[in-house]
Scaffold this active site. Structure first.
Site, short mmCIF file in Angstrom:
data_model
loop_
_atom_site.label_atom_id
_atom_site.label_comp_id
_atom_site.label_asym_id
_atom_site.label_seq_id
_atom_site.Cartn_x
_atom_site.Cartn_y
_atom_site.Cartn_z
N GLY A 49 -13.81 5.79 -7.07
CA GLY A 49 -12.68 6.52 -6.52
C GLY A 49 -13.15 7.70 -5.71
N PRO A 50 -12.26 8.31 -4.93
CG PRO A 50 -10.27 9.08 -4.03
CD PRO A 50 -10.86 7.93 -4.77
N GLY A 74 -12.96 14.15 -6.88
CA GLY A 74 -11.92 15.00 -7.45
C GLY A 74 -10.84 14.28 -8.21
CB SER A 101 -9.12 -2.34 7.77
OG SER A 101 -9.72 -1.07 7.84
CE LYS A 148 -7.57 0.71 4.57
NZ LYS A 148 -7.71 -0.61 5.20
#
Length: 798
Positions: A363-364, A366, A686, A729
């Site tokens: 995951g990103p 933070g 994409s 997204k």
């Protein structure tokens, strides 16, 4: 020194003469002494030849800078020595060696020539003797100090002393001593320039006294070192004798180090193979001298073997309700991760010998990946250890160094097991996607055995060289994205996605966790500072733009600091912070959610991308110019993204008729596609639909509908293929005010995981083919007078 004349003056005046001048490097020639010299330069060779023709006399002057290759008159000392060439030898390599005898001290009055070599008018400098009685006393003291120096200096012998006392004049004595004394070249030049003989003797007397002091101190240091070495040897012999006496007496009252290690090995409950290795090393240690370098290596190795938790385990907390309560206290949402941990505990409760899973949180930054590992350890009642893999390039960090190297140690895995004191901790391998590799090995390959439940029960560290069972360890790895992780390593892990948070989730997490934490960190209480929901939403919307929570926590900390300063100044009144209060404390908001700034322009299309820091909105810009049909791509694009641009152009050209274009519209035109934020690398397929829409907009002259974004991979045949990272997204789309998103039909099933609050704010338009998607995305031409088909204000009504 005087000016140099253009032509040599060969006339002699009273007490003066003209001599060729030879510059000297690092050598001072004294009167009446014979010195060997060597020259290599052709100009100096010709100088010596001329001197021989003029009577073998030459002027010798020391250079001020020995590194200078072609010194001039100003680069030489003013006082030198007149010398007589006694003998000269020429060698095949052009080198000339000659013996020269000093005659007298001279001063260069003026230089008469500088080419092809130096010529100077010189005058002799006679020595001066002022007080004969003082001179006699100084000569006696000087010869006595010379005798003391010869007794101490290894570079002087008795012959030097004999030669010194046999010099027939005090001046010759001083020059002889100065030429053999260990002083600097500058000091030797200073001796040459002292014309008063008593002063010259005083100078040498002080120089010899200083040299004697240095030599005496050096001998004292050497004697002390020898005594210390002798003491160490003596102590070693006495210790060995004491051991032999104790052995003969059978005295075992005092436990030796060997006995202590033997007791620790018995208590360590090692596996049989490890125990055999420990006793073998202990036997080697017993036959070594404690002063041996190998003794420390063997002792440290045994320390590691007896300290490791071979069969020491902590008891798992198998109360599922209690574990769920702890997980919910520490983290909001993250339902899938919590369910996976509770499932593991349930199976562990039914089957105790289950091997530890290998989980990978992706995951990103933070979103709480690292803190989640600590929470899992607390819920299960296990020890927790964290190993940072970011930037690690040395394989020995995982497998350890072999014992043949000085300062070798086990790898990070074994070190953390020793630190935890149990063989079933939770070890978090942080930032596994940022592993590197170089000539020292590949740490990712070393992790293959560690992260394989079928193999890690016999993990062998290079330092220990015996297997250790890692099957009870629960490994958790973290990564920002999966692409950089080697495929063979990904195959061994269970991938769990931790997407970014929605605004509602951020609001709840700020209430439950971030605000109480920062109040405590800044010495505040709820009675001094409270946040209204409007204030928290202002922080989320106007001051942060991220998938995680780090910047939100920083902004809450910034507000807390300002309130803490007010409280520390004496104002104890409670501060309740709302949206207006946030603006007053932190200044104007930094971000807005509108995407209208670049909307409604031909050839500019917003696309959705997934990066290591979460979802992002990328504007793809296209423009056309006269040319030869080429295409330029800029914006730090990867190979896959460049190929998507080529496919998009081929699609638009092959469907020109459906888009209302003629074939000649592409002739004699160059196309430039640019993706802003050019310093940031971008790749992936994409953006295919975004590039196709940008090119279609460019050639048709129709802008893209406002508040519309898109994502999807395209094929040459016009199919719209599915993409990954849809939730991230969509989070980025909501953050930036997008109202409608074009999504591939095959991604319809993925919207089941999208939170309801996102579905309320964004409408989805699904397409299987590219052409309908392109036609839907294009608005009416600018200036056509028609009403736009979609606007930011009425998008939710569609």
């Amino acid at each position: 020194m005087t000016d140099v004349l253009d032509k040599p003056d060969i006339e002699n005046t009273t007490g003066t003469q003209i001599l060729p001048v030879l510059p000297l490097k690092g050598t001072v020639v004294y009167p009446f002494l014979v010195v060997p010299l060597m020259i290599q330069h052709a100009e100096q060779t010709r100088l010596v030849d001329e001197a021989l023709m003029r009577g073998s006399r030459i002027g010798l002057f020391l250079q001020k800078d020995p590194k200078m290759e072609d010194p001039g008159p100003d680069d030489l000392y003013e006082i030198g020595t007149a010398g007589n060439i006694l003998k000269m030898l020429r060698f095949p390599d052009g080198t000339v060696r000659f013996l020269i005898q000093g005659l007298s001290r001279i001063r260069a009055k003026r230089f008469t020539s500088v080419s092809p070599h130096l010529m100077a008018e010189v005058e002799e400098l006679p020595e001066r003797v002022s007080d004969r009685v003082k001179l006699e006393a100084l000569q006696r003291n000087l010869t006595e100090r010379i005798k003391n120096l010869v007794d101490l200096a290894p570079y002087l012998n008795e012959e030097f002393h004999v030669s010194a006392i046999n010099q027939d004049t005090p001046g010759k004595l001083t020059d002889f001593v100065a030429s053999n004394l260990n002083i600097s070249v500058d000091q030797k030049q200073e001796v040459l320039e002292i014309l008063d003989v008593p002063k010259r003797m005083q100078f040498l007397y002080h120089a010899i006294s200083k040299e004697i002091e240095v030599l005496e101190l050096s001998q004292k240091i050497q004697a002390q070192a020898a005594n210390e070495l002798g003491k160490s040897q003596r102590d070693y012999i006495l210790r060995e004798q004491l051991k032999a006496i104790r052995k003969e007496l059978g005295d075992h009252d005092e436990k030796s180090e060997i006995d202590e290690f033997e007791r620790k090995i018995e208590l360590a409950d090692m596996p049989e193979q490890v125990e055999q290795a420990a006793y073998k090393e202990l036997d080697r240690l017993a036959h070594m001298s404690p002063s041996s370098a190998e003794y420390t290596v063997s002792r440290t190795y045994l320390d590691w073997l007896v300290a490791l938790p071979w069969h020491v385990s902590t008891t798992d907390v198998l109360d599922l309700r209690k574990a769920k309560k702890i997980l919910d206290e520490d983290h909001y949402d993250l339902v899938k991760v919590k369910d996976r941990i509770l499932e593991y505990l349930a199976v562990r409760k039914l089957k105790s010998d289950i091997k530890g899973p290998i989980l990978c949180f992706i995951g990103p930054p933070g979103v709480g990946k690292t803190s989640l590992g600590k929470s899992i350890a607390r819920a299960m009642g296990r020890e927790f250890a964290r190993v940072s893999l970011g930037g690690m390039r040395d394989e020995a960090e995982i497998r350890g160094h072999r014992r043949t190297y000085i300062g070798s140690l086990p790898g990070r895995i074994i070190q953390n097991l020793k630190r935890c004191g149990s063989n079933n901790p939770i070890i978090m391998l942080d930032e596994i996607d940022k592993l590197g590799n170089d000539f020292r090995g590949d740490p990712a390959s070393a992790l293959l055995e560690v992260l394989d439940p079928e193999q890690n029960d016999t993990f062998t560290d290079h330092y220990l060289d015996v297997p250790f069972d890692l099957s009870k360890v629960m490994f958790i790895t973290t990564a920002n994205w999966a692409e950089p992780i080697p495929h063979v390593l990904r195959d061994r892990m269970e991938m769990i996605q931790l997407p970014g948070y929605t605004d509602i989730e951020k609001l709840e997490i700020a209430r439950r966790h971030l605000i109480p934490k920062q109040l405590d960190n800044h010495g505040l209480t709820k009675g001094l500072l409270s946040f209204k929901d409007s204030g928290i939403k202002m922080l989320i919307d106007g001051y942060t733009r991220e998938a995680g929570l780090r910047n939100l926590e920083r902004q809450i900390a910034a507000v807390s600091r300002k309130v803490a300063r007010k409280v520390a100044s004496g104002n104890k009144k409670k501060s309740t912070v709302d949206a207006e209060g946030i603006v007053k404390l932190l200044g104007p908001q930094r971000f807005t959610r509108e995407v209208l700034s670049r909307s409604g322009k031909v050839g500019i299309v917003p696309g959705l991308a997934y990066t290591s820091v979460g979802g992002e909105l990328l504007y793809i810009e296209a423009t056309v110019m006269p040319g030869k049909g080429g295409m330029m791509l800029t914006g730090h694009l990867g190979d896959v993204m460049k190929e998507s641009a080529q496919a998009a152009l081929s699609f638009v050209r092959s469907h020109a008729k459906e888009l209302g274009l003629t074939n000649d519209v592409f002739e004699n035109k160059d196309i430039h596609i640019h993706v802003p934020s050019g310093a940031t690398p971008k790749d992936g397929p994409s953006a295919g639909i975004t590039m196709a829409v940008a090119l279609a907009s460019l050639f048709t002259g129709r802008p893209v509908k406002s508040c519309l974004a898109m994502t999807g991979e395209i094929t040459l045949r016009g199919q719209l293929l599915p993409i990954g990272g849809l939730k991230e997204k969509l989070l980025a789309a909501v953050r930036l005010g997008v109202k409608m998103v074009i999504v591939p039909e095959e991604n319809r099933k993925d919207t089941a995981d999208v939170p309801p609050e996102i579905k309320k704010k964004v409408k989805f338009k699904y397409f299987t083919d590219v052409l309908p998607a392109v036609k839907f995305a294009l608005d009416k031409p600018n200036g056509s007078g028609g009403k736009p088909e979609l606007g930011c204000k009425d998008a939710n009504k569609k």
